[in-house]
Design an enzyme around this catalytic site. Structure first.
Site, PDB file in Angstrom:
ATOM      1  N   ASP A  63       0.853  -1.193   0.000  1.00 24.01           N
ATOM      2  CA  ASP A  63       0.000   0.000   0.000  1.00 24.01           C
ATOM      3  C   ASP A  63       0.891   1.247   0.000  1.00 24.01           C
ATOM      4  OD1 ASP A  63      -3.190   0.601   1.085  1.00 24.01           O
ATOM      5  OD2 ASP A  63      -1.749   2.235   1.064  1.00 24.01           O
ATOM      6  N   ILE A  64       0.529   2.202  -0.838  1.00 26.40           N
ATOM      7  CA  ILE A  64       1.367   3.390  -1.023  1.00 26.40           C
ATOM      8  C   ILE A  64       1.262   4.378   0.155  1.00 26.40           C
ATOM      9  CG2 ILE A  64      -0.268   4.910  -2.214  1.00 26.40           C
ATOM     10  CD1 ILE A  64       1.859   5.280  -4.385  1.00 26.40           C
ATOM     11  N   GLN A  80     -14.234   3.106   1.577  1.00 28.35           N
ATOM     12  CA  GLN A  80     -13.663   2.630   0.305  1.00 28.35           C
ATOM     13  C   GLN A  80     -13.341   3.831  -0.570  1.00 28.35           C
ATOM     14  OE1 GLN A  80     -16.046  -0.171  -1.987  1.00 28.35           O
ATOM     15  NE2 GLN A  80     -14.291  -0.714  -3.284  1.00 28.35           N
ATOM     16  N   HIS A 130     -10.478  -4.986  -2.775  1.00 28.95           N
ATOM     17  CA  HIS A 130      -9.159  -5.279  -2.214  1.00 28.95           C
ATOM     18  C   HIS A 130      -9.273  -5.611  -0.737  1.00 28.95           C
ATOM     19  CE1 HIS A 130      -9.970  -0.945  -2.101  1.00 28.95           C
ATOM     20  NE2 HIS A 130      -9.337  -0.935  -0.936  1.00 28.95           N
ATOM     21  N   HIS A 163      -7.122  -5.303   2.692  1.00 29.00           N
ATOM     22  CA  HIS A 163      -5.952  -4.757   3.366  1.00 29.00           C
ATOM     23  C   HIS A 163      -5.399  -5.838   4.293  1.00 29.00           C
ATOM     24  CE1 HIS A 163      -6.845  -0.369   2.610  1.00 29.00           C
ATOM     25  NE2 HIS A 163      -8.063  -0.857   2.472  1.00 29.00           N
TER      26      HIS A 163
HETATM   27  P1  AMP Z   1      -9.730   1.775   0.550  1.00 29.91           P
HETATM   28  O1  AMP Z   1      -9.861   3.081   1.285  1.00 29.91           O
HETATM   29  O2  AMP Z   1     -10.147   0.586   1.373  1.00 29.91           O
HETATM   30  O3  AMP Z   1     -10.428   1.838  -0.785  1.00 29.91           O
HETATM   31  O4  AMP Z   1      -8.181   1.571   0.322  1.00 29.91           O
HETATM   32  C1  AMP Z   1      -7.498   1.980  -0.813  1.00 29.91           C
HETATM   33  C2  AMP Z   1      -6.040   1.841  -0.494  1.00 29.91           C
HETATM   34  O5  AMP Z   1      -5.331   1.862  -1.724  1.00 29.91           O
HETATM   35  C3  AMP Z   1      -5.481   2.971   0.375  1.00 29.91           C
HETATM   36  O6  AMP Z   1      -4.899   2.420   1.542  1.00 29.91           O
HETATM   37  C4  AMP Z   1      -4.443   3.636  -0.522  1.00 29.91           C
HETATM   38  O7  AMP Z   1      -3.307   4.070   0.178  1.00 29.91           O
HETATM   39  C5  AMP Z   1      -4.115   2.537  -1.506  1.00 29.91           C
HETATM   40  N1  AMP Z   1      -3.671   2.976  -2.818  1.00 29.91           N
HETATM   41  C6  AMP Z   1      -4.262   3.876  -3.637  1.00 29.91           C
HETATM   42  N2  AMP Z   1      -3.564   4.001  -4.790  1.00 29.91           N
HETATM   43  C7  AMP Z   1      -2.514   3.144  -4.693  1.00 29.91           C
HETATM   44  C8  AMP Z   1      -1.432   2.813  -5.543  1.00 29.91           C
HETATM   45  N3  AMP Z   1      -1.274   3.393  -6.747  1.00 29.91           N
HETATM   46  N4  AMP Z   1      -0.531   1.898  -5.115  1.00 29.91           N
HETATM   47  C9  AMP Z   1      -0.661   1.315  -3.906  1.00 29.91           C
HETATM   48  N5  AMP Z   1      -1.668   1.586  -3.055  1.00 29.91           N
HETATM   49  C10 AMP Z   1      -2.576   2.491  -3.430  1.00 29.91           C
END
Ligand code: AMP
Ligand code: ZN
Length: 144
Positions: free
Chosen positions: A31-32, A94, A100, A102
């Site tokens: 996760d970024i 979300q 996805h 986590h």
């Molecule tokens: P959610 O809030 O459950 O939809 O989580 C989305 C997650 O995706 C967040 O923790 C972000 O930090 C992560 N995220 C968004 N864009 C990227 C990316 N390009 N690479 C890795 N993680 C990402």
């Protein structure tokens, strides 16, 4: 593949990621914006929006892969625990609309772990409300 989906782009190799593992139907990457050291995501390769539309076989594969990786967080990173989290819908936090999971390693060392419980645990709920919510979901599920 959904054309404007960042996770589809990551799966396809068209957007950058720090990859961890790949199976026939899943892809795992870091996760970024990590909530703790090692926070990662497991996604189905096939696009689904959220928990409601993901096919059972993709969901099973993501959960099993999340478990496999989570087990290694203990020895590889010295995690003291792990949370699995899925957010379904904007009101449930979300932000990326490709299903996805986590996988969030947890540490007693708070320098590695920025997560806090978002609700007050241990507060007793209203028994009447709990009972009526149980009744309505039982009816929706067709339970006798
Ligand atoms: P959610 O809030 O459950 O939809 O989580 C989305 C997650 O995706 C967040 O923790 C972000 O930090 C992560 N995220 C968004 N864009 C990227 C990316 N390009 N690479 C890795 N993680 C990402
Ligand atoms: Zn997608």
């Amino acid at each position: 593949m959904s054309s404007d989906c960042i996770f589809c782009a990551i799966v396809a190799g068209a957007a950058p990621s720090a990859p961890i593992a790949e199976t026939e139907s899943t892809f795992a990457f870091m996760d970024i914006r990590p909530g703790s050291d090692g926070h990662l995501l497991v996604v189905p390769k096939r696009h689904s929006t959220d928990l409601r539309d993901i096919p059972a076989e993709d969901l099973s594969a993501v959960v099993l892969e999340s478990q496999r990786i989570a087990k290694h967080a203990f020895d590889a990173w010295g995690a003291d625990g792990v949370n699995l989290l899925n957010c379904c819908g904007a009101d449930a936090w979300q932000t990326v609309f490709h299903f996805h999971m986590h996988v969030i390693p947890r540490y007693r060392d708070k320098d590695k772990d920025r997560l806090r419980l978002p609700f007050e645990p241990g507060v007793r709920g209203d028994q009447e409300l709990i009972g009526s919510l149980a009744a309505s979901i039982r009816a929706a599920l067709g339970e006798g």
